[in-house]
Design a protein around this motif. Structure first.
Motif, PDB file in Angstrom:
ATOM      1  N   TYR A 162      41.636  12.276   8.753  1.00 54.79           N
ATOM      2  CA  TYR A 162      42.118  13.619   9.072  1.00 54.79           C
ATOM      3  C   TYR A 162      40.976  14.523   9.542  1.00 54.79           C
ATOM      4  CZ  TYR A 162      44.368  18.123   8.628  1.00 54.79           C
ATOM      5  OH  TYR A 162      44.870  19.370   8.886  1.00 54.79           O
ATOM      6  N   LEU A 163      39.862  14.473   8.848  1.00 50.93           N
ATOM      7  CA  LEU A 163      38.720  15.295   9.245  1.00 50.93           C
ATOM      8  C   LEU A 163      38.157  14.871  10.602  1.00 50.93           C
ATOM      9  CD1 LEU A 163      36.860  15.728   5.846  1.00 50.93           C
ATOM     10  CD2 LEU A 163      38.214  17.421   7.094  1.00 50.93           C
ATOM     11  N   ALA A 164      38.173  13.579  10.892  1.00 47.48           N
ATOM     12  CA  ALA A 164      37.700  13.102  12.196  1.00 47.48           C
ATOM     13  C   ALA A 164      38.595  13.601  13.317  1.00 47.48           C
ATOM     14  CB  ALA A 164      37.626  11.577  12.204  1.00 47.48           C
ATOM     15  N   VAL A 165      39.902  13.535  13.124  1.00 48.95           N
ATOM     16  CA  VAL A 165      40.821  14.026  14.158  1.00 48.95           C
ATOM     17  C   VAL A 165      40.666  15.532  14.332  1.00 48.95           C
ATOM     18  CG1 VAL A 165      43.260  14.358  14.722  1.00 48.95           C
ATOM     19  CG2 VAL A 165      42.467  12.164  13.877  1.00 48.95           C
ATOM     20  N   ALA A 166      40.581  16.266  13.226  1.00 47.77           N
ATOM     21  CA  ALA A 166      40.451  17.721  13.309  1.00 47.77           C
ATOM     22  C   ALA A 166      39.137  18.134  13.960  1.00 47.77           C
ATOM     23  CB  ALA A 166      40.555  18.327  11.911  1.00 47.77           C
ATOM     24  N   THR A 167      38.110  17.328  13.800  1.00 46.78           N
ATOM     25  CA  THR A 167      36.812  17.653  14.385  1.00 46.78           C
ATOM     26  C   THR A 167      36.730  17.253  15.855  1.00 46.78           C
ATOM     27  OG1 THR A 167      35.787  17.326  12.236  1.00 46.78           O
ATOM     28  CG2 THR A 167      34.333  17.318  14.132  1.00 46.78           C
ATOM     29  N   LEU A 168      37.292  16.113  16.206  1.00 50.50           N
ATOM     30  CA  LEU A 168      37.151  15.599  17.570  1.00 50.50           C
ATOM     31  C   LEU A 168      38.158  16.182  18.556  1.00 50.50           C
ATOM     32  CD1 LEU A 168      36.399  11.865  16.834  1.00 50.50           C
ATOM     33  CD2 LEU A 168      34.808  13.649  17.527  1.00 50.50           C
ATOM     34  N   PRO A 205      39.055  19.302  19.402  1.00 47.19           N
ATOM     35  CA  PRO A 205      38.540  20.348  20.300  1.00 47.19           C
ATOM     36  C   PRO A 205      37.577  19.811  21.355  1.00 47.19           C
ATOM     37  CG  PRO A 205      38.468  21.114  18.053  1.00 47.19           C
ATOM     38  CD  PRO A 205      38.821  19.669  18.004  1.00 47.19           C
ATOM     39  N   PHE A 206      36.857  18.741  21.056  1.00 46.06           N
ATOM     40  CA  PHE A 206      35.972  18.151  22.060  1.00 46.06           C
ATOM     41  C   PHE A 206      36.771  17.469  23.163  1.00 46.06           C
ATOM     42  CE2 PHE A 206      33.040  18.115  18.359  1.00 46.06           C
ATOM     43  CZ  PHE A 206      32.090  18.974  18.897  1.00 46.06           C
ATOM     44  N   VAL A 207      37.913  16.913  22.826  1.00 49.49           N
ATOM     45  CA  VAL A 207      38.745  16.214  23.807  1.00 49.49           C
ATOM     46  C   VAL A 207      39.433  17.204  24.742  1.00 49.49           C
ATOM     47  CG1 VAL A 207      40.787  14.751  24.062  1.00 49.49           C
ATOM     48  CG2 VAL A 207      39.107  14.239  22.303  1.00 49.49           C
ATOM     49  N   THR A 208      39.940  18.306  24.214  1.00 49.82           N
ATOM     50  CA  THR A 208      40.704  19.241  25.034  1.00 49.82           C
ATOM     51  C   THR A 208      39.824  20.199  25.826  1.00 49.82           C
ATOM     52  OG1 THR A 208      40.889  20.774  23.192  1.00 49.82           O
ATOM     53  CG2 THR A 208      42.677  19.202  23.494  1.00 49.82           C
ATOM     54  N   GLY A 209      38.629  20.403  25.391  1.00 55.62           N
ATOM     55  CA  GLY A 209      37.754  21.326  26.098  1.00 55.62           C
ATOM     56  C   GLY A 209      37.762  22.700  25.462  1.00 55.62           C
ATOM     57  N   GLY A 230      50.054  21.544  15.940  1.00 57.18           N
ATOM     58  CA  GLY A 230      50.816  20.293  16.048  1.00 57.18           C
ATOM     59  C   GLY A 230      49.943  19.071  15.852  1.00 57.18           C
ATOM     60  N   ILE A 231      48.751  19.104  16.422  1.00 55.70           N
ATOM     61  CA  ILE A 231      47.836  17.975  16.270  1.00 55.70           C
ATOM     62  C   ILE A 231      47.411  17.819  14.815  1.00 55.70           C
ATOM     63  CG2 ILE A 231      45.523  17.151  16.861  1.00 55.70           C
ATOM     64  CD1 ILE A 231      47.595  16.672  19.012  1.00 55.70           C
ATOM     65  N   LEU A 232      47.188  18.914  14.125  1.00 54.46           N
ATOM     66  CA  LEU A 232      46.806  18.824  12.710  1.00 54.46           C
ATOM     67  C   LEU A 232      47.940  18.239  11.866  1.00 54.46           C
ATOM     68  CD1 LEU A 232      44.758  22.085  12.151  1.00 54.46           C
ATOM     69  CD2 LEU A 232      43.932  19.755  12.488  1.00 54.46           C
ATOM     70  N   TRP A 233      49.191  18.619  12.174  1.00 54.53           N
ATOM     71  CA  TRP A 233      50.320  18.044  11.451  1.00 54.53           C
ATOM     72  C   TRP A 233      50.469  16.560  11.744  1.00 54.53           C
ATOM     73  CZ3 TRP A 233      52.755  19.508   7.354  1.00 54.53           C
ATOM     74  CH2 TRP A 233      52.804  20.862   7.022  1.00 54.53           C
ATOM     75  N   ILE A 234      50.321  16.176  13.005  1.00 55.67           N
ATOM     76  CA  ILE A 234      50.418  14.760  13.365  1.00 55.67           C
ATOM     77  C   ILE A 234      49.300  13.970  12.703  1.00 55.67           C
ATOM     78  CG2 ILE A 234      50.191  13.143  15.293  1.00 55.67           C
ATOM     79  CD1 ILE A 234      51.726  15.205  16.980  1.00 55.67           C
TER      80      ILE A 234
END
Length: 68
Positions: A28-34, A36-40, A52-56
């Protein structure tokens, strides 16, 4: 209510001793951290999609220890 608390306590104890407690948290922490880097750096896009991404990510993290 006592049986529910006993069940939750038992499951947390099993997860703690089985080593499966940290994997969902790290995922969860990896997804939440990475994310913003993916979307810009677009704040409007992050504001629209971040929740939505945090819930997923939370739902996917709950699937990780199911096999155990």
């Amino acid at each position: 209510m006592k049986s529910f608390i006993a069940l939750v306590t038992r499951e947390v104890r099993l997860a703690w001793t089985g080593g499966g407690l940290w994997l969902p948290i790290v995922f969860y922490l990896a997804v939440a951290t990475l994310f913003p880097f993916v979307t810009g750096p677009d704040k409007a896009l992050l504001a629209r999609t971040g929740g939505g991404i945090l819930w997923i990510a939370a739902l996917l993290a709950t699937l990780l220890p199911i096999e155990r």
